[in-house]
Design an enzyme around this catalytic site. Structure first.
Site, mmCIF file in Angstrom:
data_model
loop_
_atom_site.group_PDB
_atom_site.id
_atom_site.type_symbol
_atom_site.label_atom_id
_atom_site.label_comp_id
_atom_site.label_asym_id
_atom_site.label_seq_id
_atom_site.Cartn_x
_atom_site.Cartn_y
_atom_site.Cartn_z
ATOM 1 N N TYR A 1 6.652 -31.147 -11.195
ATOM 2 C CA TYR A 1 7.809 -30.712 -10.415
ATOM 3 C C TYR A 1 7.577 -31.099 -8.965
ATOM 4 O O TYR A 1 6.531 -30.799 -8.391
ATOM 5 C CB TYR A 1 8.005 -29.200 -10.510
ATOM 6 C CG TYR A 1 9.080 -28.683 -9.577
ATOM 7 C CD1 TYR A 1 10.423 -28.876 -9.878
ATOM 8 C CD2 TYR A 1 8.753 -28.026 -8.398
ATOM 9 C CE1 TYR A 1 11.416 -28.419 -9.022
ATOM 10 C CE2 TYR A 1 9.734 -27.568 -7.536
ATOM 11 C CZ TYR A 1 11.066 -27.763 -7.850
ATOM 12 O OH TYR A 1 12.047 -27.313 -6.998
ATOM 13 N N CYS A 2 8.566 -31.767 -8.368
ATOM 14 C CA CYS A 2 8.444 -32.200 -6.973
ATOM 15 C C CYS A 2 9.429 -31.411 -6.118
ATOM 16 O O CYS A 2 10.642 -31.646 -6.189
ATOM 17 C CB CYS A 2 8.714 -33.693 -6.846
ATOM 18 S SG CYS A 2 8.551 -34.286 -5.138
ATOM 19 N N PRO A 3 8.939 -30.473 -5.302
ATOM 20 C CA PRO A 3 9.856 -29.678 -4.470
ATOM 21 C C PRO A 3 10.545 -30.504 -3.398
ATOM 22 O O PRO A 3 11.573 -30.094 -2.872
ATOM 23 C CB PRO A 3 8.933 -28.618 -3.862
ATOM 24 C CG PRO A 3 7.570 -29.237 -3.862
ATOM 25 C CD PRO A 3 7.527 -30.103 -5.082
#
Length: 724
Positions: free
Chosen positions: A475-477
């Site tokens: 997951y890439c914020p």
């Protein structure tokens, strides 16, 4: 009170709960290989201690430990009659003991010999089905039901199969029983309690979730006037409370004693859990709806996304035009004011969490996009007019790179990483469960307990989006999205363009500062103790751009580290999630995820990792430092980990003297082809390289595979170096 179930992935740690019941239940008798005449069984009997038939004792002990040979010899020799293989007072048959100890082959044999599958025995007058289900043995339950066991039979306490299965907290069994469709989900026991009452009281979120998906009634009351919410409040499990409230439980409903959930929480000291659950469902601590200032959650997300654009400009202006003390003070006040406003007026409209995880909001994506906005602003209105005559190619390069960055960022924000839609066809789900039972793979590693699909290899369920993601990476914020099979290639192109864009812009910025120096009216004013003349000119005549350059260079460091990690993992043919799991495995560290598995020993494939799990300690896995959040957000934790692995510094523990190979590593050349080329061999090469995969098909070891149905990996040749 009702709402939509929306549980943030990182805040909900339901996957951390182990409810495995693989260990068999045994009686008081030592399970020796040879049971002597002096051995006796007394664990589940209503009879007092007294002399017992040694032949029956030996037979029951063999049933407990799954000694099929001894049982067959005794039955075929006529020593034991399978239709009367119990003590007259206890009524506990060999089938009871085999069922209670997960002995599938023995259960099948006894049934084939004519054992009664519905015989009641023991002090609770329970059937073998009850005994197996209380331990969560889904394979035994399935076998018994296939051979005529009645799921509606109750024991002396009035519990049927659904009740006893709920007592086990084994979600795989609960799911199986529900999908048989043979027991009403709201069937009560003699006290009026349904399975949902018991699951809520036990604080079992997985079972509660499964029951609610089958429309279990949250308002049904038992003889004491207790709803499932009342019992959940007694236990105080926040995720159970939240699920019940979201599905319409009334927090104000009173039991026969005139007490509602709020009163019970005060008496049981579970107020905090109830208040947190209420808040995450959109209610205050008194049970009334929280005011939301945005009717459309998307509008609140847009405000969150664009707020950093303004804040970043203000912070850069503070440092550019005020003294250092005033700048720091201004920054603190600005950040605090923005944080207060977002937390109290914006976040509640789309994410309700007592501890807001900014990673799960568009805030960091707004910081990245805001940085790009201000870069384009200073380039368009400052650098371009001053440097285009001398550096036209460099300016066009900067424009092309950042046009690509903006395009790819927009695409990534809206991209599908490879979601698999949860299954809804009960007949299809039931068939999937039966097939997995047949092959001995009905566990949470192969069947998703949330989306009810057979889990493909390399896929992972993410609770925040309620979906399984194919070839899940991370997951890439910074793009407010997950990275998976369908957008992974776009993501790498994006960070590659970012790296090149930062380098090109930094060079152009220095040219711009050089122009400022050359056109300075008072060159004697350019006096900086530690800066070069060009940077000094920037500090003197355009500090806003200089501080923006410094901020971008800081961002560029973690982007470069992220690029290194991604390319390294491409070379190894592994995703970031798989690489982290591989490292934990080689360190002998137990992960947070537990496999819910009650497969009998005869169906379980040999897995050395499972054996080593018994010896592992969480140890260093629980250690965290003060900068862990920062390093996680920037990816430096993965960078350092990859550096260590690439240098051959993979730690080994006492319990783990060997390194395991990466199962998807087919050699760096093949790995690169698998990643960068789509599976459509009829397409031009440039399309195969530049475009992301369409659908769910891709390459693995040079073969076209459907990642949605990837249940076995292509064969891989292990080198001598990996074996040694």
């Amino acid at each position: 009170m009702s709402g939509q179930l929306n549980v943030a992935e990182d805040s909900v740690l339901l996957d951390d709960i182990s409810i495995s019941s693989i260990q068999p239940i045994v009686s008081d008798v030592p399970a020796a290989e040879d049971v002597g005449d002096e051995d006796h069984i007394s664990g589940a009997s209503i009879a007092e201690n007294r002399p017992k038939d040694p032949t029956l004792v030996k037979y029951h002990a063999a049933c407990q430990r799954g000694d099929l040979k001894t049982v067959k010899d005794m039955i075929e020799a006529g020593v034991i009659d399978v239709k009367a293989d119990w003590d007259e007072e206890e009524q506990v048959s060999g089938l009871h003991w085999a069922s209670a100890n997960n002995r599938l082959n023995l259960v099948r044999y006894l049934i084939a010999q004519g054992a009664d599958v519905n015989i009641k025995g023991g002090d609770l007058e329970a059937t073998p089905l009850h005994w197996a289900s209380k331990s969560g043995y889904v394979y035994i339950v399935h076998c018994l039901l296939e051979h005529g066991a009645d799921p509606l039979i109750t024991d002396r306490q009035g519990y049927n199969l659904l009740h006893t299965s709920t007592f086990s907290s084994e979600v795989m069994l609960i799911t199986y029983v529900l999908f048989t469709g043979q027991i009403p989900v709201d069937s009560p026991d003699p006290t009026g309690k349904t399975a949902l009452h018991w699951a809520a009281y036990q604080g079992d979120p997985n079972t509660v979730e499964a029951l609610l998906k089958f429309d279990a009634d949250v308002r049904v009351v038992d003889t004491g006037g207790f709803t499932p919410l009342h019992w959940a409040t007694v236990k105080g499990h926040p995720h159970v409370l939240k699920a019940l409230i979201e599905h319409g439980s009334d927090v104000f409903l009173k039991n026969n004693d005139g007490k509602n959930a709020l009163m019970i929480a005060q008496e049981m000291n579970t107020q905090k859990a109830l208040q947190n659950a209420l808040y995450e469902c959109g209610f205050n601590k008194d049970g009334f709806a929280i005011r939301k200032y945005f009717k459309n959650p998307m509008h609140a997300k847009m405000v969150t996304f664009f707020t950093p654009w303004l804040i970043l400009g203000l912070i850069l202006s503070f440092f550019a035009y005020f003294s250092i003390l005033l700048a720091i003070l201004g920054c603190l006040l600005t950040v605090l004011a923005a944080g207060y406003g977002l937390y109290n007026f914006v976040f509640p409209s789309f994410i309700l969490m007592k501890r807001i995880v900014i990673f799960k909001t568009p805030l960091l994506a707004g910081i990245l996009s805001g940085t790009i906005f201000w870069l384009l602003y200073v380039w368009l209105f400052k650098m371009l007019p001053a440097t285009f005559d001398d550096e036209p190619i460099l300016n066009l390069t900067v424009f092309a790179l950042f046009a690509g960055v903006v395009f790819l960022l927009t695409k990534l924000l809206q991209s599908d990483p490879g979601y698999i839609v949860p299954a809804t066809d009960h007949n299809q789900i039931r068939a999937t469960i039966i097939e997995l039972l047949r092959v001995g793979k009905y566990d949470s590693k192969h069947f998703c307990i949330h989306s009810w699909i057979r889990l493909p290899l390399r896929a992972k369920y993410k609770r925040f989006v309620h979906s399984v993601i194919l070839r899940y990476d991370h997951y890439c914020p910074w793009i407010y999205n997950y990275i998976g099979f369908r957008n992974h290639k776009i993501f790498i192109y994006f960070i590659l363009l970012l790296d090149l864009g930062i380098l090109a812009l930094a060079k152009l910025c220095l040219e711009y500062f050089d122009e400022l120096k050359d056109h300075a009216k008072n060159k004697d004013a350019l006096k900086c103790s530690i800066l070069s003349k060009d940077l000094c000119a920037g500090f003197t005549y355009d500090p806003f751009t200089l501080f923006l350059l410094e901020w971008v260079c800081v961002q560029g460091m973690w982007i470069l580290a992220l690029s290194f990690v991604q390319f390294f993992e491409c070379l190894k043919g592994v995703t970031e999630h798989e690489f982290a799991h591989w490292q934990r495995r080689n360190r002998g560290v137990v992960g947070r995820e537990h496999v819910f598995n009650t497969a009998p020993e005869e169906l379980m494939e040999e897995d050395p990792e499972e054996e080593r799990n018994k010896l592992r300690s969480l140890g260093a896995a629980g250690q965290r430092h003060c900068c862990s959040t920062l390093t996680t957000a920037t990816g430096f934790d993965r960078f350092l980990s990859v550096i260590g692995s690439s240098l051959g510094r993979q730690p080994r523990t006492t319990h783990n003297p060997i390194n395991y190979p990466i199962e998807t590593d087919y050699g760096w050349k093949q790995n690169l082809k698998d990643f960068w080329l789509t599976s459509d061999i009829s397409a031009p090469m440039w399309r195969r390289i530049l475009l992301p995969p369409v659908g769910t098909r891709g390459l693995l070891n040079g073969q076209e595979v459907d990642y949605q149905k990837l249940y076995n990996l292509p064969e891989r040749v292990i080198s001598i170096e990996e074996i040694v």
